[in-house]
Design a protein around this motif. Structure first.
Motif, PDB file in Angstrom:
ATOM      1  N   ALA A  12     -30.421 -14.950  39.681  1.00  0.00           N
ATOM      2  CA  ALA A  12     -31.701 -15.648  39.569  1.00  0.00           C
ATOM      3  C   ALA A  12     -31.594 -16.826  40.537  1.00  0.00           C
ATOM      4  CB  ALA A  12     -31.905 -16.138  38.144  1.00  0.00           C
ATOM      5  N   GLU A  13     -30.302 -17.225  40.753  1.00  0.00           N
ATOM      6  CA  GLU A  13     -29.999 -18.265  41.758  1.00  0.00           C
ATOM      7  C   GLU A  13     -30.061 -17.639  43.157  1.00  0.00           C
ATOM      8  OE1 GLU A  13     -28.830 -21.370  40.872  1.00  0.00           O
ATOM      9  OE2 GLU A  13     -28.261 -21.086  38.772  1.00  0.00           O
ATOM     10  N   THR A  40     -35.109  -7.777  38.021  1.00  0.00           N
ATOM     11  CA  THR A  40     -35.927  -8.982  38.000  1.00  0.00           C
ATOM     12  C   THR A  40     -35.319 -10.107  38.858  1.00  0.00           C
ATOM     13  OG1 THR A  40     -34.720  -9.428  35.983  1.00  0.00           O
ATOM     14  CG2 THR A  40     -36.972  -8.648  35.728  1.00  0.00           C
ATOM     15  N   ASN A  41     -34.016 -10.011  39.116  1.00  0.00           N
ATOM     16  CA  ASN A  41     -33.337 -11.046  39.904  1.00  0.00           C
ATOM     17  C   ASN A  41     -33.139 -10.587  41.343  1.00  0.00           C
ATOM     18  OD1 ASN A  41     -33.143 -12.762  37.738  1.00  0.00           O
ATOM     19  ND2 ASN A  41     -31.176 -11.924  37.071  1.00  0.00           N
ATOM     20  N   VAL A  46     -26.758  -7.542  47.702  1.00  0.00           N
ATOM     21  CA  VAL A  46     -26.948  -8.538  48.769  1.00  0.00           C
ATOM     22  C   VAL A  46     -26.218  -9.831  48.384  1.00  0.00           C
ATOM     23  CG1 VAL A  46     -28.635  -9.836  50.109  1.00  0.00           C
ATOM     24  CG2 VAL A  46     -29.144  -7.477  49.440  1.00  0.00           C
ATOM     25  N   SER A  47     -26.322 -10.207  47.108  1.00  0.00           N
ATOM     26  CA  SER A  47     -25.619 -11.426  46.658  1.00  0.00           C
ATOM     27  C   SER A  47     -24.119 -11.274  46.873  1.00  0.00           C
ATOM     28  CB  SER A  47     -25.880 -11.687  45.171  1.00  0.00           C
ATOM     29  OG  SER A  47     -27.244 -11.831  44.935  1.00  0.00           O
ATOM     30  N   THR A 101     -34.953  -4.187  29.962  1.00  0.00           N
ATOM     31  CA  THR A 101     -35.275  -4.302  31.399  1.00  0.00           C
ATOM     32  C   THR A 101     -35.604  -2.929  31.966  1.00  0.00           C
ATOM     33  OG1 THR A 101     -33.639  -6.079  31.459  1.00  0.00           O
ATOM     34  CG2 THR A 101     -34.475  -5.333  33.565  1.00  0.00           C
ATOM     35  N   LEU A 102     -34.835  -1.918  31.576  1.00  0.00           N
ATOM     36  CA  LEU A 102     -35.087  -0.561  32.087  1.00  0.00           C
ATOM     37  C   LEU A 102     -36.438  -0.044  31.588  1.00  0.00           C
ATOM     38  CD1 LEU A 102     -31.533   1.036  31.686  1.00  0.00           C
ATOM     39  CD2 LEU A 102     -32.683   0.455  33.821  1.00  0.00           C
ATOM     40  N   ALA A 103     -36.779  -0.390  30.343  1.00  0.00           N
ATOM     41  CA  ALA A 103     -38.063   0.069  29.783  1.00  0.00           C
ATOM     42  C   ALA A 103     -39.236  -0.449  30.620  1.00  0.00           C
ATOM     43  CB  ALA A 103     -38.187  -0.389  28.332  1.00  0.00           C
TER      44      ALA A 103
END
Ligand code: F42
Length: 334
Positions: A12-13, A40-41, A46-47, A101-103
């Motif tokens: 999220a950061e 969502t993040n 990539v991070s 989250t998957l739902a």
């Protein structure tokens, strides 16, 4: 025995912030960085790429990705790429994914255990340069092959809480990430590891048991606990009844918190967190409090302590404080 220390970061950061914290963690003596994965993040891969470029010796991994929102073949190539960039400092942390989250993506988490077994099989075979023609119950890959050689084959750590997932981890994985902070959960997990170990290939490396804890540190214990309350509220609100019963948390209290969270009433959810919930679902307090709780976890057989969110009221201060006051207590005395 020496205990290894891992740390969780949530993208999220910004990726640069995750990389900065990872470098700080490396300097403060942590052994592993685990980056979480939710669509969502920001992207976990990539991070991790940025973390790989900013660090030089810490082991980095997904903590955890899942085979429902990414095909196992794509996981295999993505994590192998990060292993290449990092010079082999990479672990694949793999889970069944967060159900809620998957739902939101319209993905139903069907046959999670079978999906895990098949994914690990597919991923390892691809890393071994095989052409994989797979006709499993969950995955069907008519013809999958990586068109590059995987020089550094990452270890695979499984996320597991349930009895069957824990057994499968001990059978197939190089390590397990258990999302729990209380010794009762580890005593229970050990029973299942023993069952899985009976099917484990003796040639496989030693099994690493990682306590993936919600962690919060501060010189003032109430500040540490207050920072942890929102995380604990989410854990309580999302826990299944047997876990709540194991820790003596009344189901109606948990339902209450779940209701507040669903309505976005976070302040009310935080206020409903009890001292019993904090004790069951996080390690939060002064360095001395944290050390005492970690010692108990270590005595149950954990080989790595992963400091998970929130870390403390201030992330940078928390990383430094863990590095200066907690990690040295668990380093070899000779
Ligand atoms: N999830 C995320 O989405 N992102 C993250 O960043 C993340 C981090 C993370 C870190 C540590 C950790 O331990 C978990 C983490 N998770 C994260 C959650 C993770 O992805 C999984 O949701 C979680 O670990 C799953 O927990 P579980 O061990 O309870 O497994 C569930 C899926 C379960 O149902 N297990 C059962 C069991 O007994 O263990 C298996 C049920 C079973 O046997 N199913 C049969 C089968 O074939 O799969 C079929 C039954 C039927 O009839 O359908």
């Amino acid at each position: 025995m020496v205990l290894r220390f891992g740390i969780e970061f949530v993208p999220a950061e910004k990726t640069l912030d995750v990389a900065y914290y990872s470098k700080l963690a490396e300097n403060e003596g942590f052994d592993n960085v685990w980056v979480t994965d939710h669509f969502t993040n920001r992207s976990v891969f990539v991070s991790l790429t940025q973390v790989a470029l900013y660090t030089s010796k810490i082991i980095i991994g997904t903590g955890v990705t899942n085979y429902y929102h990414i095909n196992p073949a794509v996981i295999a190539s993505s994590i192998a790429t990060i292993a290449e960039i990092s010079g082999g400092r990479t672990i694949l942390g793999l889970g069944a994914g967060d159900k809620i989250t998957l739902a939101n993506l319209g993905i139903e988490r069907k046959k999670p255990l079978t999906g895990m077994r098949e994914s690990i099989d597919i991923i390892r075979r691809l890393w071994n340069d095989e052409t994989v023609e797979y006709n499993g119950d969950v995955f069907k890959l008519p013809k999958a092959k990586l068109h590059f050689k995987v020089k550094h084959k990452p270890l695979i750590y499984m996320a597991a809480q349930g009895p069957k997932m824990s057994q499968l981890a001990a059978e197939m994985a190089d390590g397990v990430l258990i999302n729990a902070s209380h010794p009762r959960d580890y005593e229970q997990a050990k029973v299942n590891f023993k069952i899985g170990m009976e099917k484990r290939d003796p040639k496989r490396r030693k099994f690493d048991v990682c306590a993936y804890c919600s962690f919060s540190i501060h010189d003032k214990p109430e500040k540490a606990q207050n920072a942890a309350k929102i995380v604990v509220a989410f854990i309580v609100g999302g826990s299944i009844p047997p876990i709540l019963e194991r820790h003596g948390i009344p189901l109606e209290q948990a339902k209450n918190i779940e209701g507040f969270l669903k309505q976005g009433k976070f302040k009310k959810a935080i206020d409903a967190v009890t001292p019993e919930m904090l004790d069951a679902f996080c390690i939060a307090g002064t360095p001395k409090d944290c050390i005492e709780k970690i010692e108990v976890l270590q005595s149950t057989g954990c080989t790595q302590l992963v400091c998970g969110s929130p870390l403390g009221p201030n992330i940078t201060k928390a990383i430094k404080q863990i590095g200066k006051t907690v990690i040295p207590e668990f380093m070899s005395k000779w």
